[in-house]
Motif scaffolding. Structure first.
Motif, short mmCIF file in Angstrom:
data_model
loop_
_atom_site.label_atom_id
_atom_site.label_comp_id
_atom_site.label_asym_id
_atom_site.label_seq_id
_atom_site.Cartn_x
_atom_site.Cartn_y
_atom_site.Cartn_z
N ARG A 95 10.82 35.42 34.79
CA ARG A 95 10.98 33.98 35.07
C ARG A 95 9.70 33.22 34.73
O ARG A 95 9.75 32.13 34.16
CB ARG A 95 11.34 33.75 36.53
CG ARG A 95 12.80 33.97 36.83
CD ARG A 95 13.17 33.46 38.21
NE ARG A 95 12.45 34.12 39.28
CZ ARG A 95 12.90 35.15 39.97
NH1 ARG A 95 14.09 35.63 39.72
NH2 ARG A 95 12.17 35.70 40.92
N GLU A 97 7.45 34.06 32.48
CA GLU A 97 7.33 34.00 31.02
C GLU A 97 8.27 32.95 30.43
O GLU A 97 7.90 32.22 29.51
CB GLU A 97 7.61 35.38 30.42
CG GLU A 97 6.52 36.39 30.69
CD GLU A 97 6.86 37.78 30.21
OE1 GLU A 97 7.99 37.97 29.67
OE2 GLU A 97 6.03 38.68 30.38
N GLU A 98 9.49 32.88 30.95
CA GLU A 98 10.43 31.87 30.47
C GLU A 98 9.93 30.46 30.78
O GLU A 98 10.07 29.56 29.96
CB GLU A 98 11.81 32.10 31.09
CG GLU A 98 12.52 33.31 30.54
CD GLU A 98 13.82 33.60 31.28
OE1 GLU A 98 14.19 32.83 32.20
OE2 GLU A 98 14.48 34.60 30.92
N GLN A 99 9.35 30.28 31.96
CA GLN A 99 8.81 28.98 32.33
C GLN A 99 7.67 28.59 31.40
O GLN A 99 7.61 27.45 30.94
CB GLN A 99 8.33 28.99 33.79
CG GLN A 99 7.80 27.67 34.28
CD GLN A 99 8.90 26.63 34.37
OE1 GLN A 99 10.06 26.93 34.53
NE2 GLN A 99 8.51 25.37 34.22
N LYS A 100 6.77 29.52 31.11
CA LYS A 100 5.67 29.24 30.19
C LYS A 100 6.20 28.91 28.80
O LYS A 100 5.69 28.01 28.12
CB LYS A 100 4.72 30.44 30.12
CG LYS A 100 3.87 30.61 31.35
CD LYS A 100 2.97 31.81 31.21
CE LYS A 100 2.16 32.05 32.47
NZ LYS A 100 1.33 33.24 32.36
N LYS A 101 7.24 29.64 28.37
CA LYS A 101 7.82 29.40 27.05
C LYS A 101 8.42 27.99 27.00
O LYS A 101 8.27 27.27 26.01
CB LYS A 101 8.89 30.44 26.75
CG LYS A 101 9.42 30.38 25.33
CD LYS A 101 10.53 31.38 25.10
CE LYS A 101 9.93 32.75 24.87
NZ LYS A 101 10.97 33.74 24.49
N ARG A 102 9.11 27.59 28.07
CA ARG A 102 9.69 26.24 28.11
C ARG A 102 8.61 25.17 28.10
O ARG A 102 8.79 24.11 27.52
CB ARG A 102 10.57 26.08 29.35
CG ARG A 102 11.96 26.61 29.14
CD ARG A 102 12.87 26.24 30.30
NE ARG A 102 13.45 27.47 30.79
CZ ARG A 102 13.33 27.96 32.00
NH1 ARG A 102 12.66 27.32 32.91
NH2 ARG A 102 13.88 29.09 32.32
N GLU A 103 7.50 25.44 28.76
CA GLU A 103 6.40 24.48 28.77
C GLU A 103 5.73 24.38 27.40
O GLU A 103 5.25 23.32 27.03
CB GLU A 103 5.36 24.87 29.82
CG GLU A 103 5.84 24.69 31.24
CD GLU A 103 4.86 25.25 32.26
OE1 GLU A 103 3.82 25.83 31.85
OE2 GLU A 103 5.13 25.12 33.46
N GLN A 104 5.71 25.46 26.63
CA GLN A 104 5.07 25.46 25.32
C GLN A 104 5.96 24.85 24.24
O GLN A 104 5.45 24.37 23.24
CB GLN A 104 4.71 26.90 24.92
CG GLN A 104 3.69 27.56 25.81
CD GLN A 104 2.34 26.86 25.72
OE1 GLN A 104 1.97 26.32 24.69
NE2 GLN A 104 1.62 26.86 26.83
N GLU A 105 7.27 24.85 24.39
CA GLU A 105 8.18 24.34 23.37
C GLU A 105 7.92 22.88 23.01
O GLU A 105 7.84 22.56 21.83
CB GLU A 105 9.64 24.54 23.80
CG GLU A 105 10.12 25.95 23.60
CD GLU A 105 11.55 26.13 24.03
OE1 GLU A 105 12.25 25.13 24.27
OE2 GLU A 105 11.97 27.29 24.13
N PRO A 106 7.78 21.94 23.96
CA PRO A 106 7.51 20.55 23.55
C PRO A 106 6.19 20.41 22.80
O PRO A 106 6.07 19.59 21.90
CB PRO A 106 7.47 19.78 24.86
CG PRO A 106 8.17 20.63 25.85
CD PRO A 106 8.02 22.03 25.37
N ARG A 109 6.87 21.40 19.14
CA ARG A 109 7.64 20.39 18.41
C ARG A 109 6.80 19.17 18.09
O ARG A 109 6.82 18.67 16.99
CB ARG A 109 8.85 19.97 19.24
CG ARG A 109 9.97 20.95 19.18
CD ARG A 109 11.21 20.34 19.76
NE ARG A 109 11.74 21.27 20.74
CZ ARG A 109 12.31 20.96 21.86
NH1 ARG A 109 12.47 19.72 22.20
NH2 ARG A 109 12.76 21.87 22.66
#
Length: 145
Positions: A95, A97-106, A109
């Motif tokens: 969870r 790692e997924e949260q960090k990945k979601r934070e890094q996506e914007p 882009r």
């Protein structure tokens, strides 16, 4: 004297029969020293001595009829509580790692947010399309929807 020998023989036979019946009726996991079949053979093959040994070292203890506890696991991967803890830790890490990945996506882009000065002047009041173009009143696609 013969009567005394007969009485002792009957007494010895009663002790052996009693020991054999008690050994047969006892639970295998409660028998001490040797296994249950071993005690049965000892009582039958060496009648009086085997029966006396049963009473001294083989018979379950008087207060020994306590419920059996589950055996402790011998290895960590046999322990259910330990495996649950590992699973919970793995899920928490996933969870995070997924949260960090979601934070890094914007950030990937849009590396830098656009400043207001970058847009052409005079078009701030006009709405933009989804691809960033400014809508004009002359555009035929700009009708009511």
């Amino acid at each position: 004297m013969v009567r005394l020998f007969i009485l002792l023989a009957v007494l010895a036979l009663a002790v052996v029969i009693y020991a054999l019946i008690e050994c047969i009726r006892s639970r295998p996991h409660e028998v001490r020293s040797i296994s249950k079949p071993g005690w049965i053979l000892a009582i039958i093959l060496v009648p009086l001595i085997g029966a006396l040994m049963w009473f001294m070292w083989g018979r379950p203890r008087a207060g020994g009829r306590q419920p059996q506890q589950a055996p402790r696991p011998t290895a960590p991967d046999d322990d259910i509580a330990f495996l649950r803890t590992l699973d919970a830790q793995r899920r928490a890490k996933q969870r995070e790692e997924e949260q960090k990945k979601r934070e890094q996506e914007p950030k990937k882009r849009d590396p830098e947010p656009k400043k207001r000065e970058d847009r052409p002047h005079g078009n701030e009041d006009k709405p933009a399309t989804h691809d960033g173009r400014q809508l004009s009143e002359d555009d035929p696609d700009n009708g009511p929807r």
